[in-house]
Design a protein around this motif. Structure first.
Motif, PDB file in Angstrom:
ATOM      1  N   SER A  26      69.821  33.348 -68.009  1.00 38.60           N
ATOM      2  CA  SER A  26      69.804  33.231 -69.461  1.00 38.60           C
ATOM      3  C   SER A  26      68.433  32.686 -69.830  1.00 38.60           C
ATOM      4  N   GLY A  27      67.476  33.590 -70.055  1.00 41.17           N
ATOM      5  CA  GLY A  27      66.091  33.162 -70.242  1.00 41.17           C
ATOM      6  C   GLY A  27      65.581  32.561 -68.952  1.00 41.17           C
ATOM      7  N   ASP A  28      65.051  31.336 -69.014  1.00 38.98           N
ATOM      8  CA  ASP A  28      64.580  30.635 -67.824  1.00 38.98           C
ATOM      9  C   ASP A  28      65.702  29.899 -67.097  1.00 38.98           C
ATOM     10  N   ASP A  29      66.893  29.867 -67.697  1.00 39.21           N
ATOM     11  CA  ASP A  29      68.024  29.131 -67.133  1.00 39.21           C
ATOM     12  C   ASP A  29      68.893  30.048 -66.279  1.00 39.21           C
ATOM     13  N   VAL A  30      69.753  29.423 -65.481  1.00 41.01           N
ATOM     14  CA  VAL A  30      70.736  30.140 -64.668  1.00 41.01           C
ATOM     15  C   VAL A  30      72.060  29.403 -64.822  1.00 41.01           C
ATOM     16  N   GLY A  31      73.110  30.151 -65.157  1.00 46.28           N
ATOM     17  CA  GLY A  31      74.437  29.551 -65.267  1.00 46.28           C
ATOM     18  C   GLY A  31      75.399  30.257 -64.344  1.00 46.28           C
ATOM     19  N   GLY A  32      76.392  29.545 -63.816  1.00 43.66           N
ATOM     20  CA  GLY A  32      77.338  30.193 -62.925  1.00 43.66           C
ATOM     21  C   GLY A  32      78.469  29.298 -62.489  1.00 43.66           C
ATOM     22  N   TRP A  33      79.152  29.753 -61.458  1.00 48.97           N
ATOM     23  CA  TRP A  33      80.303  29.059 -60.890  1.00 48.97           C
ATOM     24  C   TRP A  33      80.249  29.221 -59.384  1.00 48.97           C
ATOM     25  N   LEU A  34      80.701  28.219 -58.665  1.00 52.08           N
ATOM     26  CA  LEU A  34      80.745  28.268 -57.206  1.00 52.08           C
ATOM     27  C   LEU A  34      82.015  27.610 -56.706  1.00 52.08           C
ATOM     28  N   ALA A  35      82.453  28.053 -55.554  1.00 49.45           N
ATOM     29  CA  ALA A  35      83.628  27.472 -54.908  1.00 49.45           C
ATOM     30  C   ALA A  35      83.493  27.691 -53.407  1.00 49.45           C
ATOM     31  N   GLY A  36      84.114  26.836 -52.625  1.00 52.76           N
ATOM     32  CA  GLY A  36      84.077  27.019 -51.184  1.00 52.76           C
ATOM     33  C   GLY A  36      84.606  25.812 -50.446  1.00 52.76           C
ATOM     34  N   ALA A  37      84.548  25.924 -49.131  1.00 57.97           N
ATOM     35  CA  ALA A  37      85.084  24.886 -48.261  1.00 57.97           C
ATOM     36  C   ALA A  37      84.352  23.564 -48.461  1.00 57.97           C
ATOM     37  N   GLN A  38      85.163  22.507 -48.522  1.00 55.60           N
ATOM     38  CA  GLN A  38      84.655  21.137 -48.574  1.00 55.60           C
ATOM     39  C   GLN A  38      85.624  20.296 -47.748  1.00 55.60           C
ATOM     40  N   GLY A  39      85.186  19.954 -46.544  1.00 55.18           N
ATOM     41  CA  GLY A  39      86.086  19.244 -45.645  1.00 55.18           C
ATOM     42  C   GLY A  39      87.285  20.118 -45.325  1.00 55.18           C
ATOM     43  N   GLN A  40      88.483  19.573 -45.442  1.00 56.65           N
ATOM     44  CA  GLN A  40      89.716  20.329 -45.168  1.00 56.65           C
ATOM     45  C   GLN A  40      90.206  21.091 -46.396  1.00 56.65           C
ATOM     46  N   GLY A  41      89.591  20.870 -47.546  1.00 57.09           N
ATOM     47  CA  GLY A  41      89.999  21.531 -48.785  1.00 57.09           C
ATOM     48  C   GLY A  41      88.903  22.419 -49.319  1.00 57.09           C
ATOM     49  N   PHE A  42      88.804  22.490 -50.639  1.00 59.57           N
ATOM     50  CA  PHE A  42      87.731  23.251 -51.257  1.00 59.57           C
ATOM     51  C   PHE A  42      87.298  22.571 -52.546  1.00 59.57           C
ATOM     52  N   ALA A  43      86.117  22.918 -52.983  1.00 59.76           N
ATOM     53  CA  ALA A  43      85.576  22.431 -54.253  1.00 59.76           C
ATOM     54  C   ALA A  43      85.216  23.637 -55.100  1.00 59.76           C
ATOM     55  N   ALA A  44      85.298  23.480 -56.403  1.00 62.15           N
ATOM     56  CA  ALA A  44      84.895  24.520 -57.346  1.00 62.15           C
ATOM     57  C   ALA A  44      84.191  23.841 -58.517  1.00 62.15           C
ATOM     58  N   ARG A  45      83.046  24.371 -58.902  1.00 62.04           N
ATOM     59  CA  ARG A  45      82.239  23.781 -59.980  1.00 62.04           C
ATOM     60  C   ARG A  45      81.531  24.869 -60.767  1.00 62.04           C
ATOM     61  N   PHE A  46      81.346  24.602 -62.044  1.00 61.66           N
ATOM     62  CA  PHE A  46      80.429  25.395 -62.845  1.00 61.66           C
ATOM     63  C   PHE A  46      79.062  24.750 -62.696  1.00 61.66           C
ATOM     64  N   PHE A  47      78.002  25.527 -62.879  1.00 55.30           N
ATOM     65  CA  PHE A  47      76.660  24.944 -62.812  1.00 55.30           C
ATOM     66  C   PHE A  47      75.761  25.561 -63.868  1.00 55.30           C
ATOM     67  N   TRP A  48      74.727  24.788 -64.219  1.00 52.30           N
ATOM     68  CA  TRP A  48      73.697  25.259 -65.137  1.00 52.30           C
ATOM     69  C   TRP A  48      72.374  24.712 -64.617  1.00 52.30           C
ATOM     70  N   LEU A  49      71.443  25.613 -64.345  1.00 50.30           N
ATOM     71  CA  LEU A  49      70.108  25.242 -63.865  1.00 50.30           C
ATOM     72  C   LEU A  49      69.130  25.477 -65.006  1.00 50.30           C
ATOM     73  N   GLU A  50      68.769  24.421 -65.665  1.00 48.97           N
ATOM     74  CA  GLU A  50      67.884  24.509 -66.825  1.00 48.97           C
ATOM     75  C   GLU A  50      66.437  24.656 -66.366  1.00 48.97           C
ATOM     76  N   ASP A  51      65.755  25.662 -66.882  1.00 49.29           N
ATOM     77  CA  ASP A  51      64.342  25.950 -66.564  1.00 49.29           C
ATOM     78  C   ASP A  51      64.138  26.378 -65.111  1.00 49.29           C
ATOM     79  N   PHE A  52      65.150  26.961 -64.483  1.00 51.96           N
ATOM     80  CA  PHE A  52      65.043  27.384 -63.090  1.00 51.96           C
ATOM     81  C   PHE A  52      63.910  28.381 -62.877  1.00 51.96           C
ATOM     82  N   TYR A  53      63.792  29.346 -63.761  1.00 47.91           N
ATOM     83  CA  TYR A  53      62.761  30.380 -63.584  1.00 47.91           C
ATOM     84  C   TYR A  53      61.418  29.997 -64.202  1.00 47.91           C
ATOM     85  N   ARG A  54      61.302  28.795 -64.685  1.00 51.71           N
ATOM     86  CA  ARG A  54      60.019  28.320 -65.193  1.00 51.71           C
ATOM     87  C   ARG A  54      59.121  27.894 -64.028  1.00 51.71           C
TER      88      ARG A  54
END
Length: 181
Positions: A26-54
């Motif tokens: 999104s312009g210079d930013d990147v937004g998304g979602w991730l999930a995966g193994a964390q220890g014996q369970g899993f984690a899921a998070r949304f993320f926003w990378l502000e000015d990533f492509y700057r």
């Protein structure tokens, strides 16, 4: 319409989903979602990378849980470790971007993933049983497993336009166990 870029890494016969994520620029930013193994369970998070492509000064935000409207944290790397701090205001993305993140996450998860706790997971659990794979809390849909190809000690699938720099940057800050070669 936003076209998300997607990446999946898995060990279906062992730890299950190591990392499943999508993002969109999104312009210079990147937004998304991730999930995966964390220890014996899993984690899921949304993320926003502000000015990533700057190119410098990227600010990283992760949702505290799997809720785009919930609490968000500012995450930095200090002495080689991810450090998360509460932020104000609690939503670092616009309402429009938050709706788009939620919409794409719902589609991505329905197409690629199933959760063992889902009431509709019986067919997937049965398919995993026929394949001899253990069912974890988070799993790749059986019909999608054939798309994964060996790479970096796991099985990988990604869209052609997926920028691996996004993972390389995020993996220093995310709660997942997975680290790309």
């Amino acid at each position: 319409m936003i076209e998300p870029r997607a990446f999946l890494a898995a060990e279906p016969e062992a730890r299950g989903v190591l990392a499943a994520m999508f993002y969109f620029p999104s312009g210079d930013d990147v937004g998304g979602w991730l999930a995966g193994a964390q220890g014996q369970g899993f984690a899921a998070r949304f993320f926003w990378l502000e000015d990533f492509y700057r190119g410098e000064g990227t600010r990283t935000y992760l949702s505290a849980g799997d809720d785009v409207q919930g609490e968000w944290l500012a995450v930095s790397v200090e002495h080689g470790r991810a450090v998360a701090r509460s932020i104000d205001p609690p939503l670092p993305v616009s309402e429009e971007a938050a709706r788009e993140l939620d919409r794409i996450q719902d589609f991505f998860a329905r197409e690629w993933l199933f959760f063992a706790e889902d009431p509709d997971a019986a067919a997937e659990v049965s398919a995993y049983g026929l394949l001899g794979f253990p069912v974890r809390a988070l799993n790749i849909r059986a019909k999608r497993l054939g798309r994964l190809r060996p790479a970096d000690g796991a099985r990988i699938e990604r869209t052609l336009d997926f920028d691996l720099q996004v993972i390389d940057y995020l993996q220093q800050r995310w709660p997942l166990d997975y680290r790309r070669g």
